[in-house]
Design an enzyme around this catalytic site. Structure first.
Site, mmCIF file in Angstrom:
data_model
loop_
_atom_site.group_PDB
_atom_site.id
_atom_site.type_symbol
_atom_site.label_atom_id
_atom_site.label_comp_id
_atom_site.label_asym_id
_atom_site.label_seq_id
_atom_site.Cartn_x
_atom_site.Cartn_y
_atom_site.Cartn_z
ATOM 1 N N PHE A 192 0.833 -1.219 0.000
ATOM 2 C CA PHE A 192 0.000 0.000 0.000
ATOM 3 C C PHE A 192 0.867 1.269 0.000
ATOM 4 C CE2 PHE A 192 -2.318 2.748 3.338
ATOM 5 C CZ PHE A 192 -2.933 3.535 2.388
ATOM 6 N N ASP B 253 10.439 -6.776 -3.359
ATOM 7 C CA ASP B 253 9.217 -7.188 -2.667
ATOM 8 C C ASP B 253 9.034 -8.695 -2.837
ATOM 9 O OD1 ASP B 253 6.385 -5.380 -1.875
ATOM 10 O OD2 ASP B 253 6.273 -7.565 -2.041
ATOM 11 N N ASP C 128 12.976 -11.841 -0.821
ATOM 12 C CA ASP C 128 12.516 -11.786 0.565
ATOM 13 C C ASP C 128 13.589 -11.093 1.397
ATOM 14 O OD1 ASP C 128 11.909 -12.591 3.314
ATOM 15 O OD2 ASP C 128 10.531 -14.050 2.418
ATOM 16 N N ILE C 129 13.204 -10.123 2.212
ATOM 17 C CA ILE C 129 14.212 -9.408 3.013
ATOM 18 C C ILE C 129 14.913 -10.328 4.011
ATOM 19 C CG2 ILE C 129 13.319 -7.042 2.805
ATOM 20 C CD1 ILE C 129 11.964 -7.514 5.598
ATOM 21 N N SER D 229 1.794 -6.285 8.155
ATOM 22 C CA SER D 229 1.306 -5.000 8.660
ATOM 23 C C SER D 229 -0.085 -4.994 9.294
ATOM 24 C CB SER D 229 1.317 -3.982 7.511
ATOM 25 O OG SER D 229 0.314 -4.305 6.561
ATOM 26 N N THR E 43 5.737 2.742 12.724
ATOM 27 C CA THR E 43 4.351 3.077 13.064
ATOM 28 C C THR E 43 4.264 3.742 14.437
ATOM 29 O OG1 THR E 43 2.270 2.031 13.697
ATOM 30 C CG2 THR E 43 4.192 0.668 13.863
ATOM 31 N N ASP E 44 3.209 4.527 14.643
ATOM 32 C CA ASP E 44 2.987 5.118 15.976
ATOM 33 C C ASP E 44 2.529 4.062 16.976
ATOM 34 O OD1 ASP E 44 0.417 4.676 14.965
ATOM 35 O OD2 ASP E 44 -0.346 6.671 15.454
ATOM 36 N N GLU E 45 2.172 2.857 16.486
ATOM 37 C CA GLU E 45 1.652 1.824 17.389
ATOM 38 C C GLU E 45 2.721 1.333 18.372
ATOM 39 O OE1 GLU E 45 -0.936 -1.012 15.428
ATOM 40 O OE2 GLU E 45 -1.483 0.468 13.916
ATOM 41 N N TYR F 216 2.084 -7.293 16.248
ATOM 42 C CA TYR F 216 2.536 -6.399 15.169
ATOM 43 C C TYR F 216 3.361 -5.244 15.728
ATOM 44 C CZ TYR F 216 2.325 -2.425 11.931
ATOM 45 O OH TYR F 216 2.649 -1.333 11.170
ATOM 46 N N LYS G 1 7.379 -4.281 15.324
ATOM 47 C CA LYS G 1 7.867 -3.021 14.753
ATOM 48 C C LYS G 1 8.758 -2.293 15.774
ATOM 49 C CE LYS G 1 7.092 -1.347 11.285
ATOM 50 N NZ LYS G 1 7.725 -1.463 9.941
ATOM 51 N N ASN H 299 -13.668 5.544 15.792
ATOM 52 C CA ASN H 299 -14.018 4.650 14.674
ATOM 53 C C ASN H 299 -15.471 4.817 14.249
ATOM 54 O OD1 ASN H 299 -11.459 3.568 14.631
ATOM 55 N ND2 ASN H 299 -11.983 1.776 15.859
ATOM 56 N N ARG I 295 -11.434 -6.424 19.468
ATOM 57 C CA ARG I 295 -10.106 -6.987 19.166
ATOM 58 C C ARG I 295 -9.361 -7.206 20.487
ATOM 59 N NH1 ARG I 295 -6.415 -3.089 15.552
ATOM 60 N NH2 ARG I 295 -7.277 -4.205 13.784
HETATM 61 P P1 NAD Z 1 1.351 -3.632 3.246
HETATM 62 O O1 NAD Z 1 1.004 -4.838 4.041
HETATM 63 O O2 NAD Z 1 0.327 -3.029 2.351
HETATM 64 O O3 NAD Z 1 2.632 -3.925 2.346
HETATM 65 C C1 NAD Z 1 3.737 -4.639 2.810
HETATM 66 C C2 NAD Z 1 4.597 -5.031 1.614
HETATM 67 O O4 NAD Z 1 5.758 -5.735 2.115
HETATM 68 C C3 NAD Z 1 3.887 -5.973 0.632
HETATM 69 O O5 NAD Z 1 4.134 -5.548 -0.686
HETATM 70 C C4 NAD Z 1 4.551 -7.325 0.901
HETATM 71 O O6 NAD Z 1 4.589 -8.157 -0.251
HETATM 72 C C5 NAD Z 1 5.942 -6.905 1.327
HETATM 73 N N1 NAD Z 1 6.596 -7.919 2.185
HETATM 74 C C6 NAD Z 1 6.065 -8.535 3.275
HETATM 75 N N2 NAD Z 1 6.953 -9.410 3.767
HETATM 76 C C7 NAD Z 1 8.071 -9.327 2.988
HETATM 77 C C8 NAD Z 1 9.332 -9.961 3.014
HETATM 78 N N3 NAD Z 1 9.635 -10.883 3.944
HETATM 79 N N4 NAD Z 1 10.264 -9.611 2.083
HETATM 80 C C9 NAD Z 1 9.959 -8.692 1.129
HETATM 81 N N5 NAD Z 1 8.769 -8.073 1.057
HETATM 82 C C10 NAD Z 1 7.839 -8.375 1.978
HETATM 83 O O7 NAD Z 1 1.876 -2.583 4.316
HETATM 84 P P2 NAD Z 1 1.729 -0.986 4.346
HETATM 85 O O8 NAD Z 1 0.474 -0.627 5.017
HETATM 86 O O9 NAD Z 1 2.054 -0.432 3.003
HETATM 87 O O10 NAD Z 1 2.918 -0.635 5.357
HETATM 88 C C11 NAD Z 1 4.253 -0.442 4.881
HETATM 89 C C12 NAD Z 1 5.153 -0.103 6.044
HETATM 90 O O11 NAD Z 1 4.688 1.085 6.689
HETATM 91 C C13 NAD Z 1 5.207 -1.180 7.129
HETATM 92 O O12 NAD Z 1 6.537 -1.263 7.589
HETATM 93 C C14 NAD Z 1 4.273 -0.660 8.209
HETATM 94 O O13 NAD Z 1 4.681 -1.131 9.483
HETATM 95 C C15 NAD Z 1 4.481 0.837 8.071
HETATM 96 N N6 NAD Z 1 3.337 1.675 8.485
HETATM 97 C C16 NAD Z 1 2.086 1.434 7.971
HETATM 98 C C17 NAD Z 1 1.037 2.266 8.345
HETATM 99 C C18 NAD Z 1 -0.355 2.071 7.771
HETATM 100 O O14 NAD Z 1 -1.294 2.776 8.200
HETATM 101 N N7 NAD Z 1 -0.572 1.201 6.813
HETATM 102 C C19 NAD Z 1 1.253 3.330 9.236
HETATM 103 C C20 NAD Z 1 2.548 3.526 9.720
HETATM 104 C C21 NAD Z 1 3.583 2.705 9.332
HETATM 105 P P1 TYD Z 2 -7.000 -1.129 11.088
HETATM 106 O O1 TYD Z 2 -7.343 -0.523 9.775
HETATM 107 O O2 TYD Z 2 -6.846 -2.610 11.185
HETATM 108 O O3 TYD Z 2 -5.685 -0.371 11.597
HETATM 109 P P2 TYD Z 2 -4.927 -0.422 13.047
HETATM 110 O O4 TYD Z 2 -5.410 -1.602 13.805
HETATM 111 O O5 TYD Z 2 -3.493 -0.577 12.643
HETATM 112 O O6 TYD Z 2 -5.226 0.884 13.710
HETATM 113 O O7 TYD Z 2 -8.105 -0.693 12.148
HETATM 114 C C1 TYD Z 2 -8.422 0.671 12.403
HETATM 115 C C2 TYD Z 2 -9.394 0.700 13.558
HETATM 116 O O8 TYD Z 2 -10.634 0.115 13.133
HETATM 117 C C3 TYD Z 2 -8.942 -0.091 14.773
HETATM 118 O O9 TYD Z 2 -9.353 0.582 15.968
HETATM 119 C C4 TYD Z 2 -9.693 -1.404 14.650
HETATM 120 C C5 TYD Z 2 -10.988 -1.010 13.963
HETATM 121 N N1 TYD Z 2 -11.565 -2.026 13.073
HETATM 122 C C6 TYD Z 2 -12.912 -2.414 13.242
HETATM 123 O O10 TYD Z 2 -13.626 -1.905 14.131
HETATM 124 N N2 TYD Z 2 -13.420 -3.368 12.396
HETATM 125 C C7 TYD Z 2 -12.670 -3.945 11.411
HETATM 126 O O11 TYD Z 2 -13.189 -4.829 10.670
HETATM 127 C C8 TYD Z 2 -11.302 -3.533 11.235
HETATM 128 C C9 TYD Z 2 -10.431 -4.144 10.162
HETATM 129 C C10 TYD Z 2 -10.805 -2.569 12.092
#
Ligand code: NAD
Ligand code: TYD
Length: 362
Positions: free
Chosen positions: A21, A43, A69-70, A95, A143-145, A168, A172, A267, A299
């Protein structure tokens, strides 16, 4: 060790997780915005990585995709050397929090050992080049998590102690510590950022917004965890990609920057807003989509509130979000409605969603 702001200029940039993403937005930004930079996308193409996210750039002269693969140190070393990589933006990870509750080991392996393997391979390569670490940079995207869960008040700053709660976020957090250890121990050039929840195009339909847009369109239930009172701070994914570029170029070595949209939503409020927009787009009577809301079991260990203080990034490097949440949410809805083929394609593989496993294929 130099902690001063500087101007980093990548020549050969490796993006890990570039088919995911956020990664696909980062890759598109660098390939189209910086033709002088060679962009290599590494990737493994897990269920979350899809090359259809990158059709816009797949034929560009400055773009190469490598499936790897990393966690495979030999493969990573070869790619670094073959492409003379000087800069890494590391996004590859498992993720999704719900999946990490279901199957934590893959998360620990990819996020912790994968990051360590990548760091080790980069150090082994860079330290022996003629110019050493000069002109090199390892950018770790996090991530902020990692900061855990806030109560009603307060914001996460870069000084907030780590307190991860899910497999998760713990994985991280561990990867962040390892990246900082490489900086302090080896003087290895790193920069990190911790970002809030992203939204926008190409997000895999297991996360809240794309899942709910899809379910509303196909009139399926919307599983709201617990009472829906958990709070997330939402950021437009392209603003995250822009922030990464600003930090990559100007961030201090060894520094961490929080990235967030100052855009907190409970939410349930966000879901109701989404339902209203969807009713309008789908020509349904007001209130139709809200009827799909179904409160389900919470959850496990569900973090109550995330909220980011992005003052350091704003004050030191001048970054700001470019669009309002209202604009971003409408654009996001329109993108998913216009790209139902994308949705079919990314969910067509050997994949059963968390939603389907939990709630059945209804
Ligand atoms: P995503 O799950 O959409 O994408 C992850 C990508 O990594 C995929 O293309 C997958 O094929 C690849 N991947 C997974 N395992 C692998 C491996 N072993 N070797 C090579 N490639 C591999 O994730 P995203 O939401 O795009 O998040 C990307 C990064 O940003 C992550 O590190 C996540 O922790 C961080 N992040 C995400 C969010 C969010 O809201 N989505 C917020 C803050 C930080
Ligand atoms: P998510 O998109 O999984 O992101 P994160 O857990 O990393 O914050 O979820 C966002 C929020 O929405 C989180 O508080 C969990 C809630 N959630 C639901 O209530 N129902 C759902 O089906 C999903 C996927 C998330």
């Amino acid at each position: 060790m130099d902690k001063q702001p500087r101007q980093h200029k990548p020549k050969n940039l490796l993006v890990t997780g570039g088919a995911g993403f956020i990664g696909s937005h980062v890759v598109q930004r660098w390939v189209t915005g910086h033709p002088e930079v060679n962009v290599v996308n590494l990737d493994a193409l897990t269920y979350a990585g899809n090359l259809t996210n990158l059709t816009a750039v797949e034929h560009a002269d400055n773009y190469t995709f490598v499936k790897a693969d990393i966690r495979d140190g030999a493969a990573v070393s070869k790619i670094l050397r073959e492409h003379k990589i000087d800069t890494v933006i590391h996004l590859a990870a498992e993720s999704h929090v719900d999946r990490s509750i279901d199957g934590p080991m893959e998360f620990l392996d990819t996020n912790i050992m994968g990051t360590a393997t990548l760091l080790h391979a980069c150090r082994e390569y860079w330290k022996d080049t003629a110019e050493g670490y000069a002109g090199k940079l390892f950018y770790h995207v996090s991530t902020d998590e990692v900061y855990g869960s806030l109560g009603a008040e307060g914001l996460f700053t870069e000084q907030t102690s780590y307190d991860p709660r899910s497999p998760y976020s713990a994985s991280k957090a561990a990867s962040d510590h390892i990246v900082r250890a490489w900086f302090h121990t080896y003087g290895f050039p790193v920069v990190l950022s911790n970002c809030s929840n992203n939204y926008g195009a190409y997000q895999f339909p297991e996360k809240l917004l794309p899942l709910f847009i899809h379910n509303i369109a196909s009139e399926k239930p919307l599983p709201v965890y617990g009472e829906g009172i958990n709070v997330r701070d939402w950021l437009w994914v392209e603003d995250h990609a822009a922030a990464i570029e600003v930090i990559l170029r100007g961030g201090g070595l060894g520094e961490t920057y929080n990235i967030g949209g100052e855009n907190e939503w409970r939410n349930i409020d966000l879901i109701r807003t989404l339902c209203r927009i969807m009713d309008g787009r789908l020509g349904r009577a007001p209130g139709t989509s809200e009827k799909l809301i179904s409160f389900v079991e919470d959850r496990a260990g569900h973090d109550m509130r995330y909220a980011i203080d992005a003052a350091k990034l704003r004050d030191d490097l001048g970054w700001r979000p470019s669009i309002t949440f209202e604009e971003g949410l409408e654009k996001t809805v329109d993108w998913y409605l216009a790209n139902s083929d994308w949705l079919k394609e990314v969910t067509s593989g050997d994949y059963r969603s968390y939603y389907a496993r939990q709630y059945g294929d209804r």
